[in-house]
Write a protein that holds these residues in place. Structure first.
Motif, PDB file in Angstrom:
ATOM      1  N   GLY A   1      -4.661 -58.431 -42.448  1.00 49.08           N
ATOM      2  CA  GLY A   1      -5.707 -59.309 -41.922  1.00 49.08           C
ATOM      3  C   GLY A   1      -6.976 -59.275 -42.744  1.00 49.08           C
ATOM      4  N   SER A   2      -7.246 -58.138 -43.395  1.00 47.02           N
ATOM      5  CA  SER A   2      -8.453 -58.015 -44.218  1.00 47.02           C
ATOM      6  C   SER A   2      -8.398 -58.884 -45.469  1.00 47.02           C
ATOM      7  N   LEU A   3      -7.198 -59.398 -45.796  1.00 46.55           N
ATOM      8  CA  LEU A   3      -7.042 -60.196 -47.010  1.00 46.55           C
ATOM      9  C   LEU A   3      -7.320 -61.677 -46.769  1.00 46.55           C
TER      10      LEU A   3
ATOM     11  N   THR B   1       5.426 -56.853 -45.994  1.00 41.37           N
ATOM     12  CA  THR B   1       4.073 -57.365 -46.207  1.00 41.37           C
ATOM     13  C   THR B   1       4.059 -58.884 -46.113  1.00 41.37           C
ATOM     14  N   ALA B   2       5.063 -59.543 -46.695  1.00 42.66           N
ATOM     15  CA  ALA B   2       5.153 -60.997 -46.643  1.00 42.66           C
ATOM     16  C   ALA B   2       5.306 -61.488 -45.205  1.00 42.66           C
TER      17      ALA B   2
ATOM     18  N   ALA C   1       2.796 -64.014 -40.480  1.00 42.15           N
ATOM     19  CA  ALA C   1       2.394 -63.941 -39.072  1.00 42.15           C
ATOM     20  C   ALA C   1       0.892 -64.128 -38.910  1.00 42.15           C
ATOM     21  N   ALA C   2       0.133 -63.671 -39.899  1.00 45.18           N
ATOM     22  CA  ALA C   2      -1.325 -63.796 -39.840  1.00 45.18           C
ATOM     23  C   ALA C   2      -1.814 -65.146 -40.358  1.00 45.18           C
TER      24      ALA C   2
END
Length: 342
Positions: free
Chosen positions: A253-255, A290-291, A296-297
């Motif tokens: 989420g920080s990305l 991670t993908a 999802a985000a």
């Protein structure tokens, strides 16, 4: 007649060369001033006659000692910098921080070649700092080695103060291979104010994945990753919440708002180098997790999931430490961050 012709030739040569000045040798690399917690032990020196890449050495109280590899000096940290062709102090350049893998050196000849190839003709400074054979680009749970403090709180402002950089988030990107891919995502997630783009080249991005945990512990206890070895809980502590707290795959989420890229193979054939094949398979599992979490985000990203490498680059075999795969990864990433990629 011979004397006359000789005189004519001399005169013609004088006319042809009038006003011509022999090009000066490239300037010496920049001199660096101590600051931001870093003490310069050795000033920059060109690594070869190409005079694009230099290395320098610093000390820092953040990592006063670490497990050294052959040839490294305890407590001293080599940093390699590749400048753009024609670098000058009146132009501001974007900076790529790129992080090496476990058991590797920041100034290894292969790292230099890959960086120089990808950045040829590109107005981009690239900085590769020492991460030791097992630093994992984090502040250690046992408090002995604080790599994140060294790199983000000290080295980033040090580089901005000493080189002609674009000293903003938009002016910085970060990438890394293997352990360095973990570090790039971890740093970008912890400090999204510092970086506008992040790239992982076969990075181990999920500390909850059993294969990645084996990889971390192996580097801790193996003398091949630095002398002396350390406890299997030195870096992230006992398996549990602390590992989750620093796992890039679980904190994407920080990305949001940052460019994101991942590159990984499937390990290819296990014939020839089964260890590198298995380690790349593990890295791919962490990239897939991670993908899924990025999807999802709702965070867009570029994912080069290139299998056995045959369609990615000539000579790439899809394994974890293959030079041709890594060269293609870096070439593509640099094009992305400079706005020249898909």
């Amino acid at each position: 007649m011979t004397g006359f012709l000789r005189a004519c030739a001399v005169a013609a040569l004088a006319v042809a060369t009038a006003g011509f000045v022999t090009p000066a040798e490239p300037a010496l690399p920049p001199r660096l001033a101590d600051g931001f917690g870093l003490t310069v032990v050795s000033q920059p020196a060109w690594v070869d006659d190409g005079r694009r890449t230099f290395a320098f050495t610093v000390r820092t109280a953040a990592v006063p000692a670490y497990g050294v590899l052959p040839g490294q000096v305890q407590g001293e940290h080599v940093v390699m910098v590749t400048l753009p062709t024609g670098y000058d102090s009146t132009t501001r350049y974007r900076v790529q921080y790129t992080l090496h893998g476990a058991g590797d050196y920041p100034d290894a000849a292969r790292n230099k070649e890959i960086i120089e190839h990808a950045t040829a003709g590109v107005p981009l400074i690239t900085v590769m700092p020492n991460g030791s054979g097992r630093g994992w680009y984090t502040n250690w749970a046992d408090g002995t080695e604080n790599w994140e403090t060294f790199h983000l709180d000290q080295l980033v402002p040090f580089i901005d103060a000493n080189l002609s950089t674009v000293a903003t988030r938009e002016g910085r990107v970060i990438s890394g291979h293997s352990m360095g891919g973990f570090g790039a995502f971890h740093y970008a997630e912890d400090r999204p104010d510092l970086f506008s783009y992040v790239g992982s080249f076969s990075g181990g991005l999920d500390l909850l994945y059993w294969g990645q945990r084996i990889a971390v512990v192996t580097t801790e206890v193996s003398p091949l990753h630095g002398i002396p070895p350390v406890s299997p809980t030195a870096i992230f502590g006992p398996p549990g919440p602390a590992w989750r707290a620093q796992s890039p795959a679980q904190h994407v989420g920080s990305l949001r708002g940052m460019g994101v890229a991942m590159y990984v193979g499937n390990g290819g054939s296990l014939v020839g180098d089964p260890v590198q094949g298995v380690v790349e398979y593990w890295a791919r599992q962490t990239a897939l997790t991670t993908a899924r979490n990025l999807d999802a985000a709702g965070i867009p990203y570029y994912f080069a999931d290139y299998g056995d490498g045959s369609g990615w680059a000539p000579g790439c075999d899809g394994k974890h430490n293959d030079t041709e795969c890594l060269r293609a990864d870096m070439d593509h990433f640099v094009k992305l961050v400079m706005g020249n990629g898909p």
